[in-house]
Design a protein around this motif. Structure first.
Motif, PDB file in Angstrom:
ATOM      1  N   ILE A   1       0.980  -1.202   0.011  1.00  0.00           N
ATOM      2  CA  ILE A   1      -0.034  -0.102  -0.115  1.00  0.00           C
ATOM      3  C   ILE A   1       1.055   1.254  -0.029  1.00  0.00           C
ATOM      4  CG2 ILE A   1      -1.802   1.338   1.478  1.00  0.00           C
ATOM      5  CD1 ILE A   1      -3.191  -1.427   1.632  1.00  0.00           C
ATOM      6  N   GLY A   2       1.918   1.229   0.722  1.00  0.00           N
ATOM      7  CA  GLY A   2       2.801   2.345   0.521  1.00  0.00           C
ATOM      8  C   GLY A   2       3.344   2.571  -0.778  1.00  0.00           C
TER       9      GLY A   2
ATOM     10  N   SER B   1      -2.983   0.000 -16.452  1.00  0.00           N
ATOM     11  CA  SER B   1      -1.936   0.909 -15.974  1.00  0.00           C
ATOM     12  C   SER B   1      -1.178   0.152 -14.961  1.00  0.00           C
ATOM     13  CB  SER B   1      -2.260   2.176 -15.396  1.00  0.00           C
ATOM     14  OG  SER B   1      -2.983   1.909 -14.364  1.00  0.00           O
ATOM     15  N   GLN B   2       0.113   0.434 -14.825  1.00  0.00           N
ATOM     16  CA  GLN B   2       1.184  -0.121 -14.023  1.00  0.00           C
ATOM     17  C   GLN B   2       0.405   0.042 -12.306  1.00  0.00           C
ATOM     18  OE1 GLN B   2       5.109   1.369 -13.727  1.00  0.00           O
ATOM     19  NE2 GLN B   2       5.847  -0.375 -13.389  1.00  0.00           N
ATOM     20  N   LEU B   3      -0.261   1.153 -12.257  1.00  0.00           N
ATOM     21  CA  LEU B   3      -0.705   1.528 -10.894  1.00  0.00           C
ATOM     22  C   LEU B   3      -1.767   0.417 -10.481  1.00  0.00           C
ATOM     23  CD1 LEU B   3      -0.981   3.091  -8.345  1.00  0.00           C
ATOM     24  CD2 LEU B   3      -1.947   4.808  -9.200  1.00  0.00           C
ATOM     25  N   SER B   4      -2.385   0.281 -11.818  1.00  0.00           N
ATOM     26  CA  SER B   4      -3.882  -0.546 -11.543  1.00  0.00           C
ATOM     27  C   SER B   4      -3.132  -1.999 -11.203  1.00  0.00           C
ATOM     28  CB  SER B   4      -4.627  -0.541 -12.633  1.00  0.00           C
ATOM     29  OG  SER B   4      -5.491  -1.723 -12.811  1.00  0.00           O
ATOM     30  N   ALA B   5      -2.275  -2.492 -11.880  1.00  0.00           N
ATOM     31  CA  ALA B   5      -1.490  -3.756 -11.721  1.00  0.00           C
ATOM     32  C   ALA B   5      -1.074  -3.818 -10.398  1.00  0.00           C
ATOM     33  CB  ALA B   5      -0.671  -3.891 -12.791  1.00  0.00           C
ATOM     34  N   TRP B   6      -0.321  -2.920  -9.895  1.00  0.00           N
ATOM     35  CA  TRP B   6       0.186  -2.850  -8.411  1.00  0.00           C
ATOM     36  C   TRP B   6      -0.871  -2.841  -7.421  1.00  0.00           C
ATOM     37  CZ3 TRP B   6       4.424   1.420  -9.053  1.00  0.00           C
ATOM     38  CH2 TRP B   6       5.400   0.950 -10.017  1.00  0.00           C
ATOM     39  N   THR B   7      -2.099  -2.416  -7.770  1.00  0.00           N
ATOM     40  CA  THR B   7      -3.154  -2.477  -6.830  1.00  0.00           C
ATOM     41  C   THR B   7      -3.776  -3.711  -6.782  1.00  0.00           C
ATOM     42  OG1 THR B   7      -3.361  -0.090  -7.384  1.00  0.00           O
ATOM     43  CG2 THR B   7      -5.274  -1.228  -6.111  1.00  0.00           C
TER      44      THR B   7
ATOM     45  N   VAL C   1      -1.799  -6.463  -7.290  1.00  0.00           N
ATOM     46  CA  VAL C   1      -0.905  -7.282  -6.374  1.00  0.00           C
ATOM     47  C   VAL C   1      -0.972  -6.894  -4.855  1.00  0.00           C
ATOM     48  CG1 VAL C   1       1.778  -7.430  -5.760  1.00  0.00           C
ATOM     49  CG2 VAL C   1       0.922  -7.061  -8.132  1.00  0.00           C
ATOM     50  N   ALA C   2      -1.541  -5.579  -4.610  1.00  0.00           N
ATOM     51  CA  ALA C   2      -1.914  -5.589  -3.205  1.00  0.00           C
ATOM     52  C   ALA C   2      -3.022  -6.141  -2.827  1.00  0.00           C
ATOM     53  CB  ALA C   2      -2.092  -4.176  -2.859  1.00  0.00           C
ATOM     54  N   ARG C   3      -3.876  -6.375  -3.840  1.00  0.00           N
ATOM     55  CA  ARG C   3      -5.279  -7.016  -3.729  1.00  0.00           C
ATOM     56  C   ARG C   3      -5.048  -8.660  -3.304  1.00  0.00           C
ATOM     57  NH1 ARG C   3      -7.897 -10.434  -6.540  1.00  0.00           N
ATOM     58  NH2 ARG C   3      -6.719  -9.716  -8.364  1.00  0.00           N
ATOM     59  N   THR C   4      -4.192  -9.244  -4.146  1.00  0.00           N
ATOM     60  CA  THR C   4      -3.837 -10.678  -3.878  1.00  0.00           C
ATOM     61  C   THR C   4      -3.087 -10.947  -2.714  1.00  0.00           C
ATOM     62  OG1 THR C   4      -1.665 -10.679  -5.190  1.00  0.00           O
ATOM     63  CG2 THR C   4      -3.888 -11.062  -6.153  1.00  0.00           C
TER      64      THR C   4
ATOM     65  N   LEU D   1      -9.535  -2.737  -2.807  1.00  0.00           N
ATOM     66  CA  LEU D   1      -8.545  -2.570  -3.591  1.00  0.00           C
ATOM     67  C   LEU D   1      -8.807  -3.112  -5.103  1.00  0.00           C
ATOM     68  CD1 LEU D   1      -5.813  -4.013  -1.210  1.00  0.00           C
ATOM     69  CD2 LEU D   1      -5.914  -1.681  -2.341  1.00  0.00           C
ATOM     70  N   PHE D   2      -9.879  -3.939  -5.167  1.00  0.00           N
ATOM     71  CA  PHE D   2     -10.307  -4.425  -6.428  1.00  0.00           C
ATOM     72  C   PHE D   2     -10.827  -3.419  -7.451  1.00  0.00           C
ATOM     73  CE2 PHE D   2     -13.842  -6.118  -9.188  1.00  0.00           C
ATOM     74  CZ  PHE D   2     -13.014  -6.774 -10.189  1.00  0.00           C
ATOM     75  N   VAL D   3     -12.024  -2.699  -6.593  1.00  0.00           N
ATOM     76  CA  VAL D   3     -12.512  -1.681  -7.043  1.00  0.00           C
ATOM     77  C   VAL D   3     -11.474  -0.402  -7.559  1.00  0.00           C
ATOM     78  CG1 VAL D   3     -13.604  -0.294  -5.419  1.00  0.00           C
ATOM     79  CG2 VAL D   3     -14.858  -0.300  -7.569  1.00  0.00           C
TER      80      VAL D   3
END
Length: 190
Positions: free
Chosen positions: A44-45, A122-128, A130-133, A168-170
């Protein structure tokens, strides 16, 4: 004043101390649970530090980081194994309903789901995602801890982490949507 040491050498043989001083193995399920929550907090950071993160969502994620530290401290505090002996949960119904309100607000801005969305865009969406998983993995470890004999985990701790993965998904969908990046959908092979 003398600076404290970052190392104590007390964990060199694979054990660590819980909040009450009890020593446990570093692969103990309690450590798996709060260690994965700590990993989630780090992801999340990463999300917050991305300049593409909208300010309002970054501020909400900063609050989530505080709640995750609360959760980690809660999970690092062993209980005698019953609800009456348990440490008070760090989550109020307001914390969970707040996440639900955030979910609803973002979900109202994105197209309705008709198929499974692949992580990406987007890269930020992809990282989000990752945080979700990682959030889902933390949830699985907390569930395992809660079913360990002699351990009680407050249901609202599980509810919070479950809602957080939904948020995080939405959020990942919202990030792509506001940046006009198309979503990619799962196309079943057979």
């Amino acid at each position: 004043m003398k600076k404290s040491l970052l190392y104590t050498r007390t964990g060199d043989l694979g054990t660590t101390s819980l909040v009450n001083g009890q020593r446990v193995a570093k692969d103990n399920e309690r450590l798996e649970a709060y260690g994965t929550v700590d990993e989630l907090n780090s992801w999340i950071g990463v999300l917050i530090s991305d300049p593409a993160m909208p300010a309002a969502q970054g501020a909400e994620l900063r609050l989530v980081q505080h709640r995750l530290f609360d959760l980690g401290a809660y999970l690092a505090t062993p209980t005698a194994g019953s609800e009456t002996d348990a440490v008070k949960s760090p989550f109020s119904p307001d914390a969970i309903s707040h996440l639900e309100q955030l979910i609803d607000a973002l979900d109202n801005t994105v197209p309705p789901l008709t198929r499974f969305v692949l992580p990406g865009g987007s890269q930020l969406s992809a990282w989000t995602n990752v945080a979700r998983t990682v959030c889902r993995r933390a949830e699985r470890h907390i569930v395992t801890l809660s079913t360990t004999p002699g351990t009680f985990v407050a249901p609202d701790a599980l509810m919070y982490i479950n809602r957080l993965s939904d948020y995080l998904f939405v959020l990942s969908r919202y990030i792509n949507h506001i940046n006009e990046i198309p979503e990619f959908y799962w196309e079943k092979t057979q």
